[in-house]
Design a protein around this motif. Structure first.
Motif, PDB file in Angstrom:
ATOM      1  N   ALA A  43       0.833  -1.210   0.000  1.00 53.82           N
ATOM      2  CA  ALA A  43       0.000   0.000   0.000  1.00 53.82           C
ATOM      3  C   ALA A  43       0.866   1.258   0.000  1.00 53.82           C
ATOM      4  CB  ALA A  43      -0.926  -0.008   1.215  1.00 53.82           C
ATOM      5  N   ARG A  44       1.971   1.226   0.751  1.00 54.74           N
ATOM      6  CA  ARG A  44       2.853   2.412   0.786  1.00 54.74           C
ATOM      7  C   ARG A  44       3.441   2.699  -0.595  1.00 54.74           C
ATOM      8  NH1 ARG A  44       4.516   0.417   5.753  1.00 54.74           N
ATOM      9  NH2 ARG A  44       6.494  -0.383   4.935  1.00 54.74           N
ATOM     10  N   GLU A  45       3.814   1.633  -1.299  1.00 49.35           N
ATOM     11  CA  GLU A  45       4.365   1.816  -2.653  1.00 49.35           C
ATOM     12  C   GLU A  45       3.312   2.397  -3.598  1.00 49.35           C
ATOM     13  OE1 GLU A  45       7.359   1.547  -3.675  1.00 49.35           O
ATOM     14  OE2 GLU A  45       8.390   0.353  -2.141  1.00 49.35           O
ATOM     15  N   LEU A  46       2.097   1.867  -3.496  1.00 49.13           N
ATOM     16  CA  LEU A  46       1.009   2.354  -4.343  1.00 49.13           C
ATOM     17  C   LEU A  46       0.699   3.817  -3.999  1.00 49.13           C
ATOM     18  CD1 LEU A  46      -1.287   2.015  -6.383  1.00 49.13           C
ATOM     19  CD2 LEU A  46      -2.649   0.904  -4.600  1.00 49.13           C
ATOM     20  N   GLU A  47       0.688   4.105  -2.705  1.00 48.66           N
ATOM     21  CA  GLU A  47       0.407   5.472  -2.262  1.00 48.66           C
ATOM     22  C   GLU A  47       1.452   6.450  -2.803  1.00 48.66           C
ATOM     23  OE1 GLU A  47      -0.043   5.918   1.937  1.00 48.66           O
ATOM     24  OE2 GLU A  47      -0.094   8.098   1.828  1.00 48.66           O
ATOM     25  N   ARG A  48       2.705   6.030  -2.743  1.00 47.75           N
ATOM     26  CA  ARG A  48       3.769   6.897  -3.241  1.00 47.75           C
ATOM     27  C   ARG A  48       3.547   7.193  -4.731  1.00 47.75           C
ATOM     28  NH1 ARG A  48       9.478   4.445  -2.527  1.00 47.75           N
ATOM     29  NH2 ARG A  48       8.694   4.357  -0.403  1.00 47.75           N
ATOM     30  N   TYR A  49       3.200   6.152  -5.476  1.00 53.17           N
ATOM     31  CA  TYR A  49       2.972   6.347  -6.911  1.00 53.17           C
ATOM     32  C   TYR A  49       1.815   7.318  -7.150  1.00 53.17           C
ATOM     33  CZ  TYR A  49       1.602   5.615 -11.712  1.00 53.17           C
ATOM     34  OH  TYR A  49       1.248   5.843 -13.015  1.00 53.17           O
ATOM     35  N   LEU A  50       0.690   7.052  -6.490  1.00 54.44           N
ATOM     36  CA  LEU A  50      -0.503   7.881  -6.706  1.00 54.44           C
ATOM     37  C   LEU A  50      -0.229   9.332  -6.330  1.00 54.44           C
ATOM     38  CD1 LEU A  50      -3.343   5.521  -5.398  1.00 54.44           C
ATOM     39  CD2 LEU A  50      -2.842   6.123  -7.782  1.00 54.44           C
ATOM     40  N   SER A  51       0.424   9.497  -5.186  1.00 58.25           N
ATOM     41  CA  SER A  51       0.719  10.832  -4.703  1.00 58.25           C
ATOM     42  C   SER A  51       1.614  11.575  -5.703  1.00 58.25           C
ATOM     43  CB  SER A  51       1.361  10.677  -3.333  1.00 58.25           C
ATOM     44  OG  SER A  51       1.833  11.884  -2.893  1.00 58.25           O
ATOM     45  N   ASP A  52       2.631  10.892  -6.212  1.00 58.64           N
ATOM     46  CA  ASP A  52       3.543  11.510  -7.189  1.00 58.64           C
ATOM     47  C   ASP A  52       2.812  11.920  -8.453  1.00 58.64           C
ATOM     48  OD1 ASP A  52       5.615  11.191  -5.485  1.00 58.64           O
ATOM     49  OD2 ASP A  52       6.601   9.555  -6.584  1.00 58.64           O
ATOM     50  N   VAL A  53       2.015  11.005  -9.022  1.00 58.03           N
ATOM     51  CA  VAL A  53       1.393  11.337 -10.321  1.00 58.03           C
ATOM     52  C   VAL A  53       0.279  12.368 -10.148  1.00 58.03           C
ATOM     53  CG1 VAL A  53       2.051   9.219 -11.523  1.00 58.03           C
ATOM     54  CG2 VAL A  53      -0.149   9.324 -10.360  1.00 58.03           C
ATOM     55  N   LEU A  54      -0.404  12.357  -9.012  1.00 55.79           N
ATOM     56  CA  LEU A  54      -1.431  13.381  -8.793  1.00 55.79           C
ATOM     57  C   LEU A  54      -0.777  14.767  -8.680  1.00 55.79           C
ATOM     58  CD1 LEU A  54      -3.840  11.473  -6.369  1.00 55.79           C
ATOM     59  CD2 LEU A  54      -4.356  12.174  -8.721  1.00 55.79           C
ATOM     60  N   ASP A  55       0.356  14.824  -7.971  1.00 56.62           N
ATOM     61  CA  ASP A  55       1.102  16.087  -7.891  1.00 56.62           C
ATOM     62  C   ASP A  55       1.524  16.557  -9.273  1.00 56.62           C
ATOM     63  OD1 ASP A  55       0.933  16.133  -5.152  1.00 56.62           O
ATOM     64  OD2 ASP A  55       2.953  15.318  -4.808  1.00 56.62           O
ATOM     65  N   GLU A  56       1.981  15.593 -10.053  1.00 56.12           N
ATOM     66  CA  GLU A  56       2.511  15.894 -11.368  1.00 56.12           C
ATOM     67  C   GLU A  56       1.403  16.376 -12.319  1.00 56.12           C
ATOM     68  OE1 GLU A  56       4.892  12.433 -12.436  1.00 56.12           O
ATOM     69  OE2 GLU A  56       4.151  12.720 -14.488  1.00 56.12           O
ATOM     70  N   LEU A  57       0.229  15.781 -12.216  1.00 57.83           N
ATOM     71  CA  LEU A  57      -0.849  16.094 -13.161  1.00 57.83           C
ATOM     72  C   LEU A  57      -1.633  17.346 -12.762  1.00 57.83           C
ATOM     73  CD1 LEU A  57      -2.182  12.467 -13.808  1.00 57.83           C
ATOM     74  CD2 LEU A  57      -1.021  13.927 -15.471  1.00 57.83           C
ATOM     75  N   ARG A  58      -1.623  17.668 -11.478  1.00 53.65           N
ATOM     76  CA  ARG A  58      -2.446  18.779 -10.993  1.00 53.65           C
ATOM     77  C   ARG A  58      -2.231  20.073 -11.787  1.00 53.65           C
ATOM     78  NH1 ARG A  58      -3.342  20.849  -4.852  1.00 53.65           N
ATOM     79  NH2 ARG A  58      -4.650  19.081  -4.882  1.00 53.65           N
ATOM     80  N   PRO A  59      -0.975  20.510 -12.008  1.00 46.44           N
ATOM     81  CA  PRO A  59      -0.805  21.808 -12.679  1.00 46.44           C
ATOM     82  C   PRO A  59      -0.984  21.763 -14.199  1.00 46.44           C
ATOM     83  CG  PRO A  59       1.336  20.917 -12.061  1.00 46.44           C
ATOM     84  CD  PRO A  59       0.316  19.925 -11.615  1.00 46.44           C
ATOM     85  N   VAL A  60      -1.165  20.570 -14.775  1.00 45.45           N
ATOM     86  CA  VAL A  60      -1.229  20.496 -16.249  1.00 45.45           C
ATOM     87  C   VAL A  60      -2.549  21.103 -16.738  1.00 45.45           C
ATOM     88  CG1 VAL A  60      -1.162  18.946 -18.250  1.00 45.45           C
ATOM     89  CG2 VAL A  60       0.152  18.370 -16.194  1.00 45.45           C
ATOM     90  N   PRO A  61      -2.488  22.084 -17.639  1.00 46.18           N
ATOM     91  CA  PRO A  61      -3.731  22.666 -18.155  1.00 46.18           C
ATOM     92  C   PRO A  61      -4.534  21.624 -18.938  1.00 46.18           C
ATOM     93  CG  PRO A  61      -1.779  23.825 -19.034  1.00 46.18           C
ATOM     94  CD  PRO A  61      -1.284  22.657 -18.260  1.00 46.18           C
TER      95      PRO A  61
END
Lengths: 336, 270
Positions: A286-304
């Motif tokens: 779960a920690r590995e999955l969480e790290r992935y989700l957290s990273d990609v959500l951060d990454e996608l948030r600012p994309v117009p």
């Protein structure tokens, strides 16, 4: 829940030697405690043996062994991860069309500062729950519920997180009557243009249109022991080998493991699992999955949104392998 | 992924032909004269992609695109047979390079993009080439401002291309979404049989969906359903008529009337 289940409840044959050693470790530890004996040297030796066995078995898994791990009864399911990773989950059940399909669970949840719409395929663990969830085979109303919730996410600007684990969409009279194919098609069509980020992770079985029906997005990952294919290995073997028993060969031929799919350019990331599979340490998985989700959500948030949709289109547009025939081959083929 | 349920009957040589619909022996010539439709029971025999072009578009108007596009074997797939050999053999047997063709055409003088599948090539299964051609057809329709017309005939996904095959469902739908968002018209014609991944993607996304009478249309195969759930299925299960009744089709149109119907619809939609 897998997190609380004793993993010795179930084991595949290839896991058995490891579990055998673990049983001996447990036995010795108990004896050491109850009789105040110092057995640490023996225990350490057994632990080394266990680690050696884990390494031996799990660094050389065949594709079909991975399929079996993806189906492991003790493997954490998408809803287990939702509980371990997200906070403040509120399930929203209505498809507004026909009925509630328990094979797909949808709802709002938080991960760090992200408010997301979760779309989680669900198999269930106890018999009653499994039956209610149709063993993880969604019906049209499940796909329509997911679509309804994704549109809700679009309206309020929530990214969508889809966790996939299904042996396929339900094959049944009722599913056909209610337009199984059309429900899936509608999702592919709408998800291609959904104006919020979509993250897809296959956590177990990613089988066929049943997985793809909630599986179009901007980032696409698989857990290390998940599989993704157009048909189950058993189904493929039955059709192309005319022998359902040859599923192991079919699993190899279909290149369905996470390693295969990253090489094929279909997924972007493989999320590591603890050695021996996610069921041996669900928290760590779960920690590995969480790290992935957290990273990609951060990454996608600012994309117009324009760039997001352009990228999403390109991602699928480029998938496929074909060639242009040399003109000589054209001549060779007889005319109609 | 569905295998043809009825035995292959592409109207072979000989004076008589057995109808798969009613089982009667009927005059081959009578069937041919009626656009490969049984004179006894109205069963629509399967026809190929080229015949679709001939029947549904104006004579000589079809300008095929990307005719030389062919399948690869990206996974080096070998089951009972090697996929690479199967592709070669289908090419030789059918005279087609793949299970779909597309191009521009005129339909009663109205310009359109037309794509047709051919069941004889690998059971009309959708691999990379079929997906790419349907996608390009949608993109062409968008770029040229033309309506898109497709005829589906498919057993489902091309298993030998595994995940690439699955991805064609997403790719074609993404292209159709763009066409639709731009106000482009798409008419989908489902013919016998339209199943699996093709039904679960582009064939179901028509602004108007037409089917030929009696066509088998569905997601899962009848045998799979019977085996999985041990359920008895109604005789008309997954027929065009069944789907019409359940609200998943707009019109059932006899083969001979399709061209005229397309022209009328295009008149409204463009």
């Amino acid at each position: 829940m897998a997190a609380e289940t004793n993993q010795s409840d179930f084991a595949y044959k290839f896991e058995a030697p490891i579990l055998e050693v673990e049983k001996r470790i447990k036995h010795l530890s108990e004896r050491a405690t109850s009789r105040h004996e110092d057995l640490s040297a023996e225990i350490e030796k057994l632990e080394r043996e266990r680690d050696r066995l884990l390494e031996e078995v799990f660094s050389n898994l065949s594709p079909y062994q991975r399929v079996r791990l993806a189906r492991h009864p003790m493997r954490p399911q998408p809803m287990d991860y939702v509980r371990m990773i997200f906070t403040d989950f509120i399930e929203l059940r209505g498809d507004r069309r026909f009925g509630d399909d328990r094979a797909i669970v949808t709802g709002l949840a938080r991960l760090d500062e992200h408010e997301v719409m979760v779309v989680a395929q669900h198999k269930g663990r106890e018999t009653r729950e499994k039956v209610a969830a149709n063993f993880g085979m969604p019906r049209p109303e499940g796909y329509r519920k997911a679509l309804h919730k994704m549109k809700l996410a679009e309206k309020f600007g929530f990214p969508v997180v889809c966790l996939i684990d299904t042996p396929g969409a339900a094959p049944s009279l009722e599913a056909e009557e209610r337009g199984q194919a059309m429900a899936i098609a509608e999702n592919l069509f709408t998800m291609a243009g959904l104006r919020v980020p979509i993250v897809i992770v296959i956590t177990g079985e990613g089988c066929s249109g049943g997985a793809l029906g909630v599986g179009v997005g901007d980032r696409f990952a698989m857990q290390e022991n998940a599989y993704y294919s157009v048909i189950s290995p058993e189904g493929c073997a039955a059709i192309l080998w005319k022998d359902g028993e040859r599923a192991a060969e079919a699993a190899g031929a279909m290149k369905l493991t996470a390693a295969d799919l990253i090489e094929a350019g279909i997924i972007d990331a493989v999320i590591p699992e603890p050695i021996g599979g996610a069921h041996r340490d669900p928290q760590r998985a779960a920690r590995e999955l969480e790290r992935y989700l957290s990273d990609v959500l951060d990454e996608l948030r600012p994309v117009p949104v324009g760039g997001l949709l352009e990228e999403r289109y390109r991602r699928y547009r480029e998938l496929g392998v074909y060639r242009t025939l040399p003109s000589t081959e054209d001549v060779e083929s007889p005319s109609v | 992924m569905l295998r043809p349920r009825r035995k292959k009957k592409d109207v072979p040589g000989g004076l008589f032909v057995k109808c798969d619909g009613c089982g009667e022996m009927v005059y081959r010539r009578n069937v041919q004269e009626r656009l490969q439709i049984c004179p006894e029971c109205n069963y629509h025999f399967r026809i190929g992609a080229r015949e679709r072009v001939r029947l549904h578009t104006d004579e000589g108007s079809f300008d095929e695109r990307d005719a030389d596009m062919a399948a690869c074997d990206p996974l080096h797939f070998v089951a009972a047979k090697a996929y690479a050999d199967q592709i070669k053999s289908y090419m030789q047997r059918t005279g087609l390079n793949e299970a779909a063709i597309y191009g521009t055409c005129r339909i009663e003088d109205r310009p359109a993009v037309f794509a047709a599948m051919d069941f004889r090539f690998a059971g009309g299964s959708m691999g990379s080439v079929v997906g790419e051609k349907i996608t390009r057809a949608a993109e062409l329709a968008l770029a040229e401002g033309l309506p898109l017309v497709t005829t589906a005939a498919s057993g489902g996904a091309r298993m030998q291309e595994s995940a690439y095959s699955l991805m064609q469902m997403a790719k074609t739908c993404a292209a159709l979404k763009r066409l639709s968002d731009a106000g482009g018209a798409y008419i989908s014609i489902m013919t016998h049989p339209t199943t699996g991944g093709v039904t679960a993607s582009w064939a179901s996304m028509g602004d108007v969906i037409i089917a030929e009478p009696g066509a088998l249309i569905g997601f899962a195969g009848r045998r799979v359903i019977e085996q999985t759930i041990n359920q008895e299925l109604p005789a008309d299960f997954q027929t065009a008529e069944f789907l019409l009744e359940h609200g998943f089709l707009d019109i059932i149109v006899e083969r001979g009337q399709i061209k005229q119907t397309l022209a009328r619809l295009i008149g409204y939609l463009s």
